[in-house]
Design a protein around this motif. Structure first.
Motif, PDB file in Angstrom:
ATOM      1  N   SER A   1      28.034  35.366  -9.410  1.00 44.75           N
ATOM      2  CA  SER A   1      29.393  35.892  -9.457  1.00 44.75           C
ATOM      3  C   SER A   1      29.807  36.549  -8.146  1.00 44.75           C
ATOM      4  O   SER A   1      30.939  36.963  -7.994  1.00 44.75           O
ATOM      5  N   GLY A   2      28.885  36.642  -7.196  1.00 46.51           N
ATOM      6  CA  GLY A   2      29.215  37.231  -5.901  1.00 46.51           C
ATOM      7  C   GLY A   2      29.996  36.233  -5.057  1.00 46.51           C
ATOM      8  O   GLY A   2      30.049  35.052  -5.331  1.00 46.51           O
ATOM      9  N   GLY A   3      30.594  36.710  -4.006  1.00 46.46           N
ATOM     10  CA  GLY A   3      31.359  35.837  -3.126  1.00 46.46           C
ATOM     11  C   GLY A   3      30.759  35.816  -1.736  1.00 46.46           C
ATOM     12  O   GLY A   3      29.551  35.981  -1.549  1.00 46.46           O
ATOM     13  N   THR A   4      31.612  35.630  -0.762  1.00 45.20           N
ATOM     14  CA  THR A   4      31.177  35.532   0.626  1.00 45.20           C
ATOM     15  C   THR A   4      30.498  36.813   1.096  1.00 45.20           C
ATOM     16  O   THR A   4      29.535  36.760   1.863  1.00 45.20           O
ATOM     17  N   LEU A   5      30.969  37.957   0.647  1.00 46.92           N
ATOM     18  CA  LEU A   5      30.353  39.219   1.048  1.00 46.92           C
ATOM     19  C   LEU A   5      28.885  39.258   0.634  1.00 46.92           C
ATOM     20  O   LEU A   5      28.036  39.708   1.403  1.00 46.92           O
ATOM     21  N   TRP A   6      28.576  38.780  -0.562  1.00 45.38           N
ATOM     22  CA  TRP A   6      27.188  38.776  -1.022  1.00 45.38           C
ATOM     23  C   TRP A   6      26.347  37.808  -0.215  1.00 45.38           C
ATOM     24  O   TRP A   6      25.165  38.042   0.027  1.00 45.38           O
ATOM     25  N   ARG A   7      26.932  36.706   0.211  1.00 41.56           N
ATOM     26  CA  ARG A   7      26.202  35.772   1.075  1.00 41.56           C
ATOM     27  C   ARG A   7      25.843  36.451   2.398  1.00 41.56           C
ATOM     28  O   ARG A   7      24.737  36.296   2.910  1.00 41.56           O
ATOM     29  N   VAL A   8      26.769  37.216   2.947  1.00 41.95           N
ATOM     30  CA  VAL A   8      26.518  37.931   4.202  1.00 41.95           C
ATOM     31  C   VAL A   8      25.450  39.007   3.993  1.00 41.95           C
ATOM     32  O   VAL A   8      24.553  39.178   4.831  1.00 41.95           O
ATOM     33  N   ILE A   9      25.514  39.713   2.880  1.00 41.13           N
ATOM     34  CA  ILE A   9      24.514  40.745   2.578  1.00 41.13           C
ATOM     35  C   ILE A   9      23.119  40.124   2.490  1.00 41.13           C
ATOM     36  O   ILE A   9      22.154  40.640   3.051  1.00 41.13           O
ATOM     37  N   TRP A  10      23.003  38.992   1.799  1.00 43.05           N
ATOM     38  CA  TRP A  10      21.709  38.319   1.680  1.00 43.05           C
ATOM     39  C   TRP A  10      21.226  37.812   3.034  1.00 43.05           C
ATOM     40  O   TRP A  10      20.032  37.859   3.328  1.00 43.05           O
ATOM     41  N   LEU A  11      22.140  37.334   3.876  1.00 44.23           N
ATOM     42  CA  LEU A  11      21.761  36.867   5.208  1.00 44.23           C
ATOM     43  C   LEU A  11      21.234  38.013   6.060  1.00 44.23           C
ATOM     44  O   LEU A  11      20.198  37.879   6.734  1.00 44.23           O
ATOM     45  N   VAL A  12      21.915  39.142   6.032  1.00 41.98           N
ATOM     46  CA  VAL A  12      21.463  40.315   6.795  1.00 41.98           C
ATOM     47  C   VAL A  12      20.105  40.782   6.279  1.00 41.98           C
ATOM     48  O   VAL A  12      19.196  41.087   7.068  1.00 41.98           O
ATOM     49  N   LEU A  13      19.937  40.819   4.974  1.00 44.24           N
ATOM     50  CA  LEU A  13      18.660  41.205   4.380  1.00 44.24           C
ATOM     51  C   LEU A  13      17.557  40.232   4.789  1.00 44.24           C
ATOM     52  O   LEU A  13      16.434  40.644   5.112  1.00 44.24           O
ATOM     53  N   LEU A  14      17.880  38.958   4.817  1.00 43.79           N
ATOM     54  CA  LEU A  14      16.910  37.947   5.234  1.00 43.79           C
ATOM     55  C   LEU A  14      16.471  38.156   6.676  1.00 43.79           C
ATOM     56  O   LEU A  14      15.273  38.170   6.984  1.00 43.79           O
ATOM     57  N   LEU A  15      17.442  38.360   7.564  1.00 44.81           N
ATOM     58  CA  LEU A  15      17.134  38.466   8.987  1.00 44.81           C
ATOM     59  C   LEU A  15      16.481  39.790   9.373  1.00 44.81           C
ATOM     60  O   LEU A  15      15.605  39.834  10.238  1.00 44.81           O
TER      61      LEU A  15
END
Length: 107
Positions: A19-33
């Motif tokens: 149910s998340g959007g683009t913001l959640w994708r960015v959060i997961w990317l930052v967490l990944l990196l």
């Protein structure tokens, strides 16, 4: 011009997205990196060092199982990023979010 009476549902992924959007994708990317790559590397190193000793000392297998899950953290973050999951959705699916494998063991 064509007309149709389709349902509008797309096919082709593994399942429904979060149910998340683009913001959640960015959060997961930052967490990944910033975190997951480093934690996974640390866990992978210890996993490699300890796994041979599980043959002699069976209780160590519990530790190596945790380290293996830690080394799969990059997969977990990337999967949740692609599915646009919130932290709640990711936590609910954490047990089933493991990398696919093709290893088949027959006994």
């Amino acid at each position: 011009m064509g007309s149709g009476d389709g349902s509008g549902a797309a096919s082709g992924g593994e399942g429904p997205t979060g149910s998340g959007g683009t913001l959640w994708r960015v959060i997961w990317l930052v967490l990944l990196l910033l975190a997951a790559i480093w934690v996974a590397g640390f866990c992978a190193w210890w996993y490699i060092m300890l796994i041979p000793f599980t043959v002699c000392f069976q209780p160590l297998a519990a530790v190596t199982d945790i380290l293996l899950r830690g080394s799969q953290l990059t997969y977990f973050c990337t999967k949740n990023m692609m599915d646009a999951n919130t932290f709640g959705e990711a936590w609910a699916n954490a047990g089933a979010t493991v990398p696919p494998t093709v290893l088949v063991i027959q006994s």
